[in-house]
Design a protein around this motif. Structure first.
Motif, PDB file in Angstrom:
ATOM      1  N   LYS A  23       0.826  -1.210   0.000  1.00  0.00           N
ATOM      2  CA  LYS A  23       0.000   0.000   0.000  1.00  0.00           C
ATOM      3  C   LYS A  23       0.860   1.259   0.000  1.00  0.00           C
ATOM      4  N   THR A  24       1.918   1.262   0.809  1.00  0.00           N
ATOM      5  CA  THR A  24       2.769   2.452   0.908  1.00  0.00           C
ATOM      6  C   THR A  24       3.761   2.559  -0.242  1.00  0.00           C
ATOM      7  N   SER A  25       3.933   1.486  -1.029  1.00  0.00           N
ATOM      8  CA  SER A  25       4.910   1.500  -2.124  1.00  0.00           C
ATOM      9  C   SER A  25       4.482   2.379  -3.296  1.00  0.00           C
ATOM     10  N   GLY A  26       3.192   2.598  -3.430  1.00  0.00           N
ATOM     11  CA  GLY A  26       2.709   3.361  -4.579  1.00  0.00           C
ATOM     12  C   GLY A  26       2.579   2.512  -5.831  1.00  0.00           C
ATOM     13  N   LEU A  27       2.966   1.255  -5.737  1.00  0.00           N
ATOM     14  CA  LEU A  27       2.867   0.340  -6.875  1.00  0.00           C
ATOM     15  C   LEU A  27       1.488  -0.303  -6.910  1.00  0.00           C
ATOM     16  N   GLU A  31       2.314  -4.890  -9.994  1.00  0.00           N
ATOM     17  CA  GLU A  31       3.706  -4.441 -10.014  1.00  0.00           C
ATOM     18  C   GLU A  31       4.435  -4.872  -8.743  1.00  0.00           C
ATOM     19  N   TRP A  32       3.770  -4.692  -7.601  1.00  0.00           N
ATOM     20  CA  TRP A  32       4.389  -5.052  -6.330  1.00  0.00           C
ATOM     21  C   TRP A  32       4.666  -6.552  -6.255  1.00  0.00           C
ATOM     22  N   CYS A  33       3.697  -7.366  -6.707  1.00  0.00           N
ATOM     23  CA  CYS A  33       3.875  -8.826  -6.690  1.00  0.00           C
ATOM     24  C   CYS A  33       5.034  -9.233  -7.591  1.00  0.00           C
ATOM     25  N   ASN A  34       5.123  -8.627  -8.795  1.00  0.00           N
ATOM     26  CA  ASN A  34       6.236  -8.939  -9.701  1.00  0.00           C
ATOM     27  C   ASN A  34       7.572  -8.574  -9.064  1.00  0.00           C
ATOM     28  N   GLN A  35       7.620  -7.420  -8.425  1.00  0.00           N
ATOM     29  CA  GLN A  35       8.848  -6.945  -7.787  1.00  0.00           C
ATOM     30  C   GLN A  35       9.269  -7.849  -6.624  1.00  0.00           C
ATOM     31  N   ASN A  36       8.284  -8.478  -5.947  1.00  0.00           N
ATOM     32  CA  ASN A  36       8.572  -9.314  -4.778  1.00  0.00           C
ATOM     33  C   ASN A  36       8.474 -10.810  -5.077  1.00  0.00           C
ATOM     34  N   ASN A  37       8.447 -11.156  -6.368  1.00  0.00           N
ATOM     35  CA  ASN A  37       8.414 -12.561  -6.812  1.00  0.00           C
ATOM     36  C   ASN A  37       7.251 -13.338  -6.198  1.00  0.00           C
ATOM     37  N   LEU A  38       6.086 -12.710  -6.186  1.00  0.00           N
ATOM     38  CA  LEU A  38       4.880 -13.357  -5.661  1.00  0.00           C
ATOM     39  C   LEU A  38       3.813 -13.350  -6.751  1.00  0.00           C
ATOM     40  N   ILE A  40      -0.097 -13.044  -8.015  1.00  0.00           N
ATOM     41  CA  ILE A  40      -1.292 -12.320  -7.576  1.00  0.00           C
ATOM     42  C   ILE A  40      -2.233 -13.283  -6.856  1.00  0.00           C
ATOM     43  N   HIS A  41      -2.249 -14.541  -7.302  1.00  0.00           N
ATOM     44  CA  HIS A  41      -3.089 -15.552  -6.650  1.00  0.00           C
ATOM     45  C   HIS A  41      -2.689 -15.707  -5.175  1.00  0.00           C
ATOM     46  N   THR A  42      -1.400 -15.787  -4.915  1.00  0.00           N
ATOM     47  CA  THR A  42      -0.915 -15.921  -3.534  1.00  0.00           C
ATOM     48  C   THR A  42      -1.272 -14.686  -2.722  1.00  0.00           C
ATOM     49  N   TYR A  43      -1.092 -13.516  -3.316  1.00  0.00           N
ATOM     50  CA  TYR A  43      -1.437 -12.258  -2.657  1.00  0.00           C
ATOM     51  C   TYR A  43      -2.918 -12.255  -2.266  1.00  0.00           C
TER      52      TYR A  43
END
Length: 123
Positions: A23-27, A31-38, A40-43
């Motif tokens: 939330k605080t990343s602005g992504l 984008e955030w999931c790609n950056q953290n190798n996760l 979207i399903h897991t998220y």
């Protein structure tokens, strides 16, 4: 708390932090999931799990009670004694559990009584 519960709580805490970071990343989530190798399903899985966990802690158990149709009143007792004319004899039962008391007629259906007991046990 057993080991399985501790691990579950640890994961919930980790994902709470991850959601805050996203939330605080602005992504965007993607984008955030790609950056953290996760994925979207897991998220989304952990987001749903966390919501369920919070709801179970905040909301009480809701036990629906279906009230059956009231059966017709029993026929009055026929007697020559004028004092007993149109009297109905009923017995009352009382159920007390966890400081909750419920009184009901003895002609209550078994199914409805079971429903009441289940509701009281979850209260």
């Amino acid at each position: 708390m057993n080991t399985k519960q501790k691990l579950h709580q640890l994961r919930m805490n980790e994902w709470t932090t991850r959601f805050s970071n996203q939330k605080t990343s602005g992504l965007t989530i993607k984008e955030w999931c790609n950056q953290n190798n996760l994925s979207i399903h897991t998220y989304n899985y952990w987001k749903h799990a966390l919501k369920e966990e919070l709801a179970s802690q905040v909301l009480p158990d809701i036990v629906p009670i279906v009230i059956p149709e009231t059966p017709a009143s029993p026929a009055p007792i026929v007697s020559n004694d004028s004092a007993l004319t149109n009297c109905v004899i009923r017995s009352i039962a009382k159920l007390t559990y966890n400081n909750i008391s419920i009184e009901f007629d003895s002609d209550i259906s078994e199914a409805f009584l079971v429903t009441i007991i289940k509701a009281v046990r979850h209260a």
